[in-house]
Design a protein around this motif. Structure first.
Motif, PDB file in Angstrom:
ATOM      1  N   PRO A  81       2.098  -4.959  -4.597  1.00 34.98           N
ATOM      2  CA  PRO A  81       3.111  -3.966  -4.953  1.00 34.98           C
ATOM      3  C   PRO A  81       2.866  -2.581  -4.328  1.00 34.98           C
ATOM      4  O   PRO A  81       3.820  -1.858  -4.027  1.00 34.98           O
ATOM      5  N   ILE A  82       1.618  -2.228  -4.101  1.00 39.21           N
ATOM      6  CA  ILE A  82       1.323  -0.938  -3.458  1.00 39.21           C
ATOM      7  C   ILE A  82       1.798  -0.965  -2.011  1.00 39.21           C
ATOM      8  O   ILE A  82       2.427  -0.013  -1.531  1.00 39.21           O
TER       9      ILE A  82
ATOM     10  N   ALA B 118       5.609  -0.825  -2.005  1.00 42.04           N
ATOM     11  CA  ALA B 118       6.110   0.522  -2.296  1.00 42.04           C
ATOM     12  C   ALA B 118       5.902   1.466  -1.118  1.00 42.04           C
ATOM     13  O   ALA B 118       6.674   2.410  -0.916  1.00 42.04           O
ATOM     14  N   ALA B 119       4.874   1.210  -0.317  1.00 47.24           N
ATOM     15  CA  ALA B 119       4.575   2.064   0.838  1.00 47.24           C
ATOM     16  C   ALA B 119       5.439   1.712   2.045  1.00 47.24           C
ATOM     17  O   ALA B 119       5.419   2.443   3.040  1.00 47.24           O
TER      18      ALA B 119
ATOM     19  N   ARG C 177       2.646   8.269  -4.484  1.00 44.66           N
ATOM     20  CA  ARG C 177       3.750   7.406  -4.953  1.00 44.66           C
ATOM     21  C   ARG C 177       3.279   6.370  -5.959  1.00 44.66           C
ATOM     22  O   ARG C 177       3.956   6.089  -6.946  1.00 44.66           O
ATOM     23  N   THR C 178       2.147   5.756  -5.661  1.00 43.69           N
ATOM     24  CA  THR C 178       1.629   4.663  -6.479  1.00 43.69           C
ATOM     25  C   THR C 178       0.141   4.898  -6.681  1.00 43.69           C
ATOM     26  O   THR C 178      -0.667   4.443  -5.877  1.00 43.69           O
TER      27      THR C 178
ATOM     28  N   HIS D  33      -7.789  -1.306  -8.234  1.00 44.93           N
ATOM     29  CA  HIS D  33      -7.258  -1.445  -6.867  1.00 44.93           C
ATOM     30  C   HIS D  33      -8.381  -1.392  -5.837  1.00 44.93           C
ATOM     31  O   HIS D  33      -8.409  -2.198  -4.900  1.00 44.93           O
TER      32      HIS D  33
ATOM     33  N   VAL E 132       0.487   7.557  -0.126  1.00 40.21           N
ATOM     34  CA  VAL E 132       0.621   6.324  -0.917  1.00 40.21           C
ATOM     35  C   VAL E 132       0.107   6.565  -2.331  1.00 40.21           C
ATOM     36  O   VAL E 132       0.742   6.150  -3.308  1.00 40.21           O
ATOM     37  N   GLN E 133      -1.019   7.242  -2.432  1.00 44.55           N
ATOM     38  CA  GLN E 133      -1.595   7.579  -3.743  1.00 44.55           C
ATOM     39  C   GLN E 133      -0.617   8.411  -4.567  1.00 44.55           C
ATOM     40  O   GLN E 133      -0.511   8.227  -5.775  1.00 44.55           O
TER      41      GLN E 133
END
Length: 168
Positions: free
Chosen positions: A42-43, A46-47, A86-87, A93, A83-84
């Motif tokens: 999912p990360i 989302a990226a 956003r998610t 992780h 990325v961090q």
């Protein structure tokens, strides 16, 4: 994460990470697993990762780290900040990323450079976690350089530790 049981022949046919093609196999295999992983996938989704570009960049990065090939440009730790944002990454992780990386190395390779890859991945996960969590070491905390000096001499690429505030 090994998706199929390894046979004795699979294990016997593993060699060390010696070429750029080996590095690309590692990178492609690892990110295939990571993209499909229920925790990490999912990360990446989302990226909106551009996989061809990402694999090429990471192949350059790991070829530099493991074989001493110059060609990577960028700031690998800082590249993860958007990325961090956003998610946000949790400890799970980092742990999963490292578990998948080590398992992928072990699935395909064995030898000194394969061990170096796992060591460098451990250092990368730790450094990324600290940076993205806003943690900074003391001015006199030793640092470790993590780049290979020569593809022909993997043992010579062992990390060098520098202490003191001028070592940064």
């Amino acid at each position: 994460m090994i998706v199929h049981p390894l046979t004795d022949d699979d294990l016997a046919n593993r060699s060390d990470l010696l070429t750029r093609d080996d590095v690309e196999l590692l990178v492609r295999s690892f990110y295939r697993y990571a993209a499909m992983d229920e925790l990490l996938g999912p990360i990446f989704a989302a990226a909106h990762v551009a996989w061809d570009d990402h694999v090429a960049t990471l192949t350059d990065f790991w070829a530099w780290q493991l074989l001493g090939e110059r060609g990577y440009t960028g700031q690998p730790l800082r590249a993860h900040e958007p990325v961090q944002a956003r998610t946000p990454f949790a400890d799970a992780h980092y742990e999963r990323w490292l578990d998948l990386f080590v398992s992928t190395v072990d699935e395909h390779f064995v030898g000194d450079i394969a061990e170096l890859a796992k060591h460098r991945a451990t250092k990368m996960a730790s450094a990324l976690r600290k940076l993205l969590n806003g943690e900074h070491g003391a001015a006199n905390e030793p640092i470790e350089l993590t780049f290979a000096t020569s593809p022909a001499a993997p043992c010579a690429s062992a990390p060098t530790t520098y202490g003191g505030k001028h070592g940064r």
